[in-house]
Design a protein around this motif. Structure first.
Motif: not given
Length: 229
Positions: A143-155
């Motif tokens: 969860v933390i990795s995806n949250f700070y991943n710039p390629t992951t959409l906000d939604a």
């Protein structure tokens, strides 16, 4: 004091078992991350191991069980199995710990068997701690990795849910319970070894006394025969 530590271990073990069940069942492993320009939120997504739920305006909540295990990400698939194993281990360890306490009628007067049962309960508590901590920490890391991943959409970004914090607290309780049980086992086994040592020395002293008595009797008989001759 000794009986209190055993009762404390049982209480903490029961809390750990309840914690693993609550962590597994609650659909609060991953929740919606409210980020971005839109601060008006009308719907919240909750994702768990068995279902996902939508909560509208903190009033209505609708849940749906996952149609297939394969649609879940790898960390949630692994968390399902590990948390179920953790529940089973916590339940068995709680039973073994209850059977192994000194006031239990299990194993009768066989202290060695009772101590072994008690030690097995402590070991299983530690295994339950690991099977709880690993999936909770794995999901939190994802969860933390995806949250700070710039390629992951906000939604698509998520935040840590309540189940993860309950899981961490539960793993701590299970760890403390296992340590208490094994520490108490070491004290009990040391006393048992001391009893065996004392019993061994007592038998040795009795054998030495018996030998000395037999020798004195033999000497007295020989002396009597010499006087007769």
């Amino acid at each position: 004091m000794q009986a209190k530590s055993e009762i404390l271990a049982l209480v903490l073990g029961a809390l750990g078992l309840c914690g693993t069940i609550v962590t597994t069942c609650l659909p609060h492993w991953r929740v919606s991350a409210f980020i971005g320009a839109n601060i008006i939120v009308m719907e919240e997504l909750l994702e768990g191991l068995w279902m996902n739920c939508y909560r509208q305006a903190n009033i209505n909540i609708q849940c749906k069980v996952y149609d297939s295990l394969l649609i879940l990400p790898p960390e949630l698939q692994a968390a399902r199995g590990l948390m179920c194993v953790s529940i089973v281990l916590a339940f068995i360890s709680l039973l073994l710990t209850g059977f192994g306490i000194q006031k239990s009628s299990c194993c009768g007067d066989n202290l060695k068997s009772k101590n072994i049962t008690y030690a097995l309960g402590g070991i299983l508590f530690l295994l339950s701690f690991l099977t709880t901590l690993i999936p909770v920490s794995w999901v939190a890391h994802t969860v933390i990795s995806n949250f700070y991943n710039p390629t992951t959409l906000d939604a698509q970004k998520r935040e840590l849910g309540l189940s993860l914090f309950i899981g961490w607290a539960t793993s701590g309780v299970l760890l403390i319970t296992g340590i208490i049980v094994l520490f108490r086992y070491s004290k009990r086994s040391a006393k048992e070894d001391q009893r065996y040592i004392e019993a061994y020395h007592m038998v040795k002293r009795n054998e030495q006394k018996a030998d000395s008595v037999d020798f004195s009797r033999a000497k007295s008989s020989f002396h009597t025969n010499q006087e007769y001759v």
